[in-house]
Design an enzyme around this catalytic site. Structure first.
Site, mmCIF file in Angstrom:
data_model
loop_
_atom_site.group_PDB
_atom_site.id
_atom_site.type_symbol
_atom_site.label_atom_id
_atom_site.label_comp_id
_atom_site.label_asym_id
_atom_site.label_seq_id
_atom_site.Cartn_x
_atom_site.Cartn_y
_atom_site.Cartn_z
ATOM 1 N N ASP A 1 0.607 -1.166 -0.394
ATOM 2 C CA ASP A 1 -0.281 0.268 0.171
ATOM 3 C C ASP A 1 1.019 1.424 0.104
ATOM 4 O O ASP A 1 0.230 2.210 0.106
ATOM 5 C CB ASP A 1 -1.248 0.524 1.009
ATOM 6 C CG ASP A 1 -0.756 -0.052 2.487
ATOM 7 O OD1 ASP A 1 0.204 -0.293 2.726
ATOM 8 O OD2 ASP A 1 -0.836 0.474 3.481
ATOM 9 N N SER A 2 2.437 1.146 0.266
ATOM 10 C CA SER A 2 2.705 1.846 -0.246
ATOM 11 C C SER A 2 2.520 3.062 -1.930
ATOM 12 O O SER A 2 3.340 3.624 -1.694
ATOM 13 C CB SER A 2 4.772 1.413 -0.482
ATOM 14 O OG SER A 2 4.904 0.621 -0.940
ATOM 15 N N ASP B 1 -1.050 -6.176 -0.372
ATOM 16 C CA ASP B 1 -1.441 -5.082 1.066
ATOM 17 C C ASP B 1 -2.325 -5.251 1.596
ATOM 18 O O ASP B 1 -4.087 -5.115 0.477
ATOM 19 C CB ASP B 1 -0.656 -4.051 1.125
ATOM 20 C CG ASP B 1 0.817 -3.850 2.035
ATOM 21 O OD1 ASP B 1 0.182 -4.376 2.922
ATOM 22 O OD2 ASP B 1 1.471 -3.316 2.001
ATOM 23 N N LYS C 1 -1.009 -9.474 3.535
ATOM 24 C CA LYS C 1 -0.633 -8.791 4.541
ATOM 25 C C LYS C 1 -1.122 -7.640 5.167
ATOM 26 O O LYS C 1 -1.346 -6.580 4.607
ATOM 27 C CB LYS C 1 1.090 -7.965 3.835
ATOM 28 C CG LYS C 1 1.936 -7.669 4.293
ATOM 29 C CD LYS C 1 3.615 -6.866 4.603
ATOM 30 C CE LYS C 1 3.646 -5.646 3.829
ATOM 31 N NZ LYS C 1 2.590 -4.794 4.751
ATOM 32 N N GLU D 1 -1.003 -5.640 8.329
ATOM 33 C CA GLU D 1 -0.531 -4.612 10.003
ATOM 34 C C GLU D 1 -1.684 -4.439 11.126
ATOM 35 O O GLU D 1 -2.939 -5.050 11.345
ATOM 36 C CB GLU D 1 -0.338 -3.419 9.188
ATOM 37 C CG GLU D 1 0.309 -2.962 8.481
ATOM 38 C CD GLU D 1 0.280 -1.152 8.350
ATOM 39 O OE1 GLU D 1 0.316 -0.679 9.251
ATOM 40 O OE2 GLU D 1 1.076 -0.585 7.269
ATOM 41 N N GLU E 1 9.525 -4.467 9.955
ATOM 42 C CA GLU E 1 9.983 -3.026 9.582
ATOM 43 C C GLU E 1 10.106 -2.032 10.207
ATOM 44 O O GLU E 1 9.347 -1.686 11.578
ATOM 45 C CB GLU E 1 8.318 -2.361 8.994
ATOM 46 C CG GLU E 1 9.004 -0.738 8.089
ATOM 47 C CD GLU E 1 7.808 -0.382 7.377
ATOM 48 O OE1 GLU E 1 7.028 -0.841 6.901
ATOM 49 O OE2 GLU E 1 7.964 0.720 7.299
#
Ligand code: KIV
Length: 272
Positions: free
Chosen positions: A52-53, A91, A120, A122, A189
């Site tokens: 999602d960067s 993501d 993925k 978070e 991270e």
């Protein structure tokens, strides 16, 4: 350095576990379109993340928060077209997994319509039920601990996580709990190298680091950072591989080789 043709077989969850066992470094990189994806494939990148960067490097946003499920699906489809053997991870964007049902539905879209092999997400212990639900439905999961950019407004900026003893212990506990809930891969991270090393040792599943030291089972960076075309300042933990490269493919090949040969990350890319 000359480009090499990638002749390897499909990268699977099982193959990643074997690589951890064999202490063979896992090379990961982000991608957002088919053209770059085929270069990553050619250079032997094992895992390709549609991060999602993309909100920051493609859309020019200040954070990853505005990225939608539709954005992620679109870019996953594009990247899938360029890949053959690499494992494709997508993501879960901000607020796309607020319930177990929503997580399964959206992750299902990424796999069924996008061609992703894994999602993925978070979050620590709070995401145990979600990871369990994804696991129960046959959806491979990469958990993401340490700096979690979707929590940027909660934590008040982008900074190294787990420096204090209690935060370090919580991260280790969260990592073990996520593994027990069925996570197949762990991403750390911006974590002190010593803590990342401890977590890598404690987990059976492979651990991929970004700003997490050299002892992780693999490394990931944001593609546009290594090509030195990201907006803003390149993070300390990243490296401009274009500086000594003859072109884009050569830069990516140099990154792959540097990770495999333990030349990246070097001391200047690591947090203590
Ligand atoms: O979104 C992303 O690109 C990521 C990387 C920082 C690993 O999560």
């Amino acid at each position: 350095m000359s480009s090499q043709t990638n002749t390897k077989h499909k990268v699977t969850v099982r193959r990643l576990a074997e690589m951890k066992q064999a202490k063979e470094k896992i090379v990961c990189l982000t991608a957002y379109d088919a053209s770059f994806a085929q270069v990553l494939e050619k250079t032997g990148v094992d895992v390709v993340l549609v991060g999602d960067s993309l909100g920051m490097v493609i859309q020019g946003e200040e954070t990853t928060l505005p990225v939608s499920v539709e954005d992620m699906l679109y870019h996953t489809r594009c990247v899938a077209k360029g890949l053959k053997n690499a494992l494709l991870v997508t993501d879960m964007p901000f607020l796309s997994f607020t319930s177990e049902e929503e997580a399964v539905l959206n992750a299902g879209l990424f796999m069924k319509q996008g061609g992703a092999h894994m999602v993925k997400l978070e979050g620590g212990i709070d995401q145990i039920d979600t990871v369990t639900a994804l696991n129960k439905n046959g959806i491979p999961v990469c958990a993401h601990l340490g700096l979690q950019p979707q929590y940027v407004h909660k934590i008040g900026g982008y900074r190294v996580q787990g420096r204090e003893a209690d935060a370090a212990q919580k991260m280790l506990d969260d990592a073990l709990a996520l593994q027990n809930a069925g996570a197949d891969l762990m991403l750390l991270e911006c974590v002190p190298a010593s803590l990342a090393s401890k977590i890598t040792e404690a987990l059976d599943i492979p651990v991929i680091g970004i700003g997490a030291g050299a002892d992780c089972d693999g490394q990931i960076l944001v593609l546009y950072d290594i090509l030195d075309i990201s907006l803003g300042i390149r993070p300390k933990f990243s490296k401009n591989f274009m500086a000594s490269a003859s072109g884009i493919e050569d830069a990516i090949q140099q990154y792959v080789t540097a990770v495999k040969n333990l030349d990246f990350p070097a001391v200047e890319h690591v947090f203590s």
